[in-house]
Design a protein around this motif. Sequence first.
Motif, short mmCIF file in Angstrom:
data_model
loop_
_atom_site.label_atom_id
_atom_site.label_comp_id
_atom_site.label_asym_id
_atom_site.label_seq_id
_atom_site.Cartn_x
_atom_site.Cartn_y
_atom_site.Cartn_z
N HIS A 350 0.82 -1.22 0.00
CA HIS A 350 0.00 0.00 0.00
C HIS A 350 0.85 1.27 0.00
N GLU A 351 2.18 1.12 -0.17
CA GLU A 351 3.08 2.27 -0.19
C GLU A 351 3.81 2.33 -1.54
N PRO A 352 3.42 3.22 -2.43
CA PRO A 352 4.09 3.31 -3.73
C PRO A 352 5.53 3.79 -3.59
N THR A 353 6.38 3.30 -4.47
CA THR A 353 7.76 3.79 -4.52
C THR A 353 7.97 4.75 -5.69
N TYR A 354 6.96 4.87 -6.54
CA TYR A 354 7.00 5.83 -7.64
C TYR A 354 5.67 6.58 -7.69
N ALA A 355 5.74 7.86 -8.03
CA ALA A 355 4.56 8.60 -8.48
C ALA A 355 4.63 8.63 -10.00
N LEU A 356 3.48 8.44 -10.65
CA LEU A 356 3.46 8.24 -12.09
C LEU A 356 2.64 9.31 -12.80
N VAL A 357 3.20 9.82 -13.89
CA VAL A 357 2.48 10.73 -14.77
C VAL A 357 2.27 10.00 -16.10
N ASP A 358 1.02 9.86 -16.51
CA ASP A 358 0.70 9.17 -17.75
C ASP A 358 0.06 10.16 -18.72
N ILE A 359 0.81 10.54 -19.74
CA ILE A 359 0.29 11.45 -20.77
C ILE A 359 -0.34 10.58 -21.85
N ASP A 360 -1.65 10.47 -21.76
CA ASP A 360 -2.42 9.54 -22.58
C ASP A 360 -3.08 10.32 -23.72
N PRO A 361 -2.57 10.21 -24.95
CA PRO A 361 -3.12 11.02 -26.05
C PRO A 361 -4.53 10.60 -26.42
N GLY A 362 -5.33 11.57 -26.82
CA GLY A 362 -6.66 11.29 -27.32
C GLY A 362 -6.64 11.02 -28.81
N GLU A 363 -7.80 10.79 -29.35
CA GLU A 363 -7.91 10.44 -30.77
C GLU A 363 -7.34 11.54 -31.67
N HIS A 364 -7.50 12.80 -31.26
CA HIS A 364 -7.05 13.92 -32.09
C HIS A 364 -5.74 14.53 -31.62
N THR A 365 -5.10 13.93 -30.61
CA THR A 365 -3.85 14.47 -30.08
C THR A 365 -2.70 14.10 -31.00
N THR A 366 -1.94 15.10 -31.43
CA THR A 366 -0.77 14.83 -32.26
C THR A 366 0.43 14.51 -31.37
N TRP A 367 1.45 13.93 -31.99
CA TRP A 367 2.68 13.63 -31.27
C TRP A 367 3.34 14.92 -30.77
N ARG A 442 -13.58 14.11 -26.21
CA ARG A 442 -13.63 14.73 -27.54
C ARG A 442 -12.27 14.74 -28.23
N GLY A 443 -11.58 13.61 -28.10
CA GLY A 443 -10.31 13.44 -28.80
C GLY A 443 -9.11 14.09 -28.17
N ARG A 444 -9.28 14.71 -26.99
CA ARG A 444 -8.18 15.39 -26.34
C ARG A 444 -7.40 14.44 -25.42
N ALA A 445 -6.20 14.87 -25.04
CA ALA A 445 -5.33 14.05 -24.19
C ALA A 445 -5.84 14.05 -22.75
N ARG A 446 -5.48 13.00 -22.03
CA ARG A 446 -5.76 12.92 -20.60
C ARG A 446 -4.44 12.80 -19.85
N LEU A 447 -4.28 13.62 -18.83
CA LEU A 447 -3.14 13.51 -17.93
C LEU A 447 -3.60 12.64 -16.77
N ASP A 448 -3.31 11.35 -16.88
CA ASP A 448 -4.01 10.35 -16.06
C ASP A 448 -3.30 10.11 -14.73
N TYR A 449 -3.65 10.92 -13.75
CA TYR A 449 -3.10 10.76 -12.41
C TYR A 449 -3.72 9.57 -11.69
N THR A 450 -4.83 9.03 -12.20
CA THR A 450 -5.50 7.91 -11.52
C THR A 450 -4.72 6.61 -11.60
N GLN A 451 -3.64 6.59 -12.39
CA GLN A 451 -2.79 5.39 -12.42
C GLN A 451 -2.06 5.19 -11.10
N ASN A 452 -2.07 6.20 -10.25
CA ASN A 452 -1.44 6.08 -8.93
C ASN A 452 -2.43 5.42 -7.97
#
Length: 521
Positions: A350-367, A442-452
């Motif tokens: 129950h104790e994470p050793t990493y905090a994670l940032v997940d930049i998850d692109p949406g359908e219309h998000t470019t590289w 609507r095709g935009r990116a999600r900064l998915d903090y819920t992966q923590n």
Amino acid sequence: MGDQLATYRRKRDFTRTSEPAGAPPSPDGGARFVVQRHRASRLHYDLRFEIDGVLVSWAVPKGPTLDPGARRLAVHVEDHPIEYLHFEGVIPAGEYGGGDVIVWDTGTWEPVKTDDPGAAVRDGELHAEMHGQKLRGRLVLVRTGAAGDREDWMLLHKRDERAVDGWDPEDHPRSVLSGRTNDDVAADPDRRWRSDAPAADAAETLLPEPLPDAAVDELASLGKQGTWEVFGRRLKVTNLDKVLFPGDPPVTKRELLAYTARIAPVVTPYVRGRALNLHRYPDGVGGSGFWHKQRPDHAPDWLGAWDNPDADPGETTTYVVADEPAALVWAANFGALEWHPWTSRVEAPHEPTYALVDIDPGEHTTWEEVLALARLHRTALDHLGVTARAKVTGRRGVQIWIPVVAGYTFDDTRAWVERLSRTVGKVLPDLVSWKWEVKARRGRARLDYTQNAINKTLVAPYSPRPAAGAPVSVPIGWGELDDPDLRPDRWTIRSVLDRLAERGDPFQALLGAAQELPEIS
């Protein structure tokens, strides 16, 4: 070559320090340059041009600049061997030049107003058109005086289209090779400079010992199945000629196992002591994949295991724990094309050793938009003084791993990453959606903090991804976010080992770097 390096050799007692004497110059040498940020007895920058088979060098105390109004002292020092060109690491204390070194910039250059740059240096004036990642445009070096063995030169940048008023090299402190700072190198170098080694071997990698070629040869000699001894374990390997990844040529299970065995010593520090979720594709990526978490009853006795005390009825009771490289080879043979370690260790789930940032692109998000969001996170983390590293996912996105000290809960890391990402998201609000459902974004990116969260995982460094060509999730240096050739699926199991040999492992800086998370206002 002896004459070119005479001063270099004369300044060193090779019976005591044994620094590299230099290999013969290559007849097809190019016109490369390197600037190394070097913290020895004093901080300075080493500006080196490849000329006539050696690196003609100047020590620049305040560093080169794009500011046309600045005049820099540059002390002409001894020529250095070509082997210094991409050296980044630590020269041990007590050695000549002892201290930490990063490759602050590198690239190619063109001599201007001369066809003989060596003669131009001897005559006391060198004009160079720079094609680096930081240094661009025309640099000029002019000799201003000499006293004894010391030659003082003046370094300036011409007022051209590449000039930038007020440009300070200290505002750009990271390596263009690894993205590390000098502090990062000093704390956890990828390579160590060995003065007692031949020049070509002076930069000693700190990566784990690679798998002997004989072990891969043994796998290649097997038929469609057989028993393979790898890392001291005997594994029954099957269906070795089955195609797992389409491509030209396609990737077979035999090739996947060979890659896994070669990369496993590098991956093991990131999965050791952690429950492992396996994404299995027994029939290859053309078939259906599924998540497999339960350690199978037929697993070998030596394979690590963890009994989950919190498992409810119907949930996974015992997980695989990959405490040794052979465990990852077993997983690949089991059809696991992706490896997902838990963020926490089995002794404190129950104790994470990493905090994670997940930049998850949406359908219309470019590289390019993904990179813009990643660079903003880089800037924010730099401002906060937080050690972190990014990796491309092998699919479309970028992930950032932040090592943390023991004692945080998943609620803590999730809340901290949410504050960080929402701060970043305010800069480019049109690119980001905070909606949970994909359709609502609507095709935009999600900064998915819920992966923590417990048992929510991101793919391991260097894990393959289930797509044609067998792309790999690869750690990158922060500076590589500015590389125009960077792509999320740039490397595959056929190319990433060469990259590792050349660049080292950027994630190594995370090992032993656990830190407290600062307040975000």
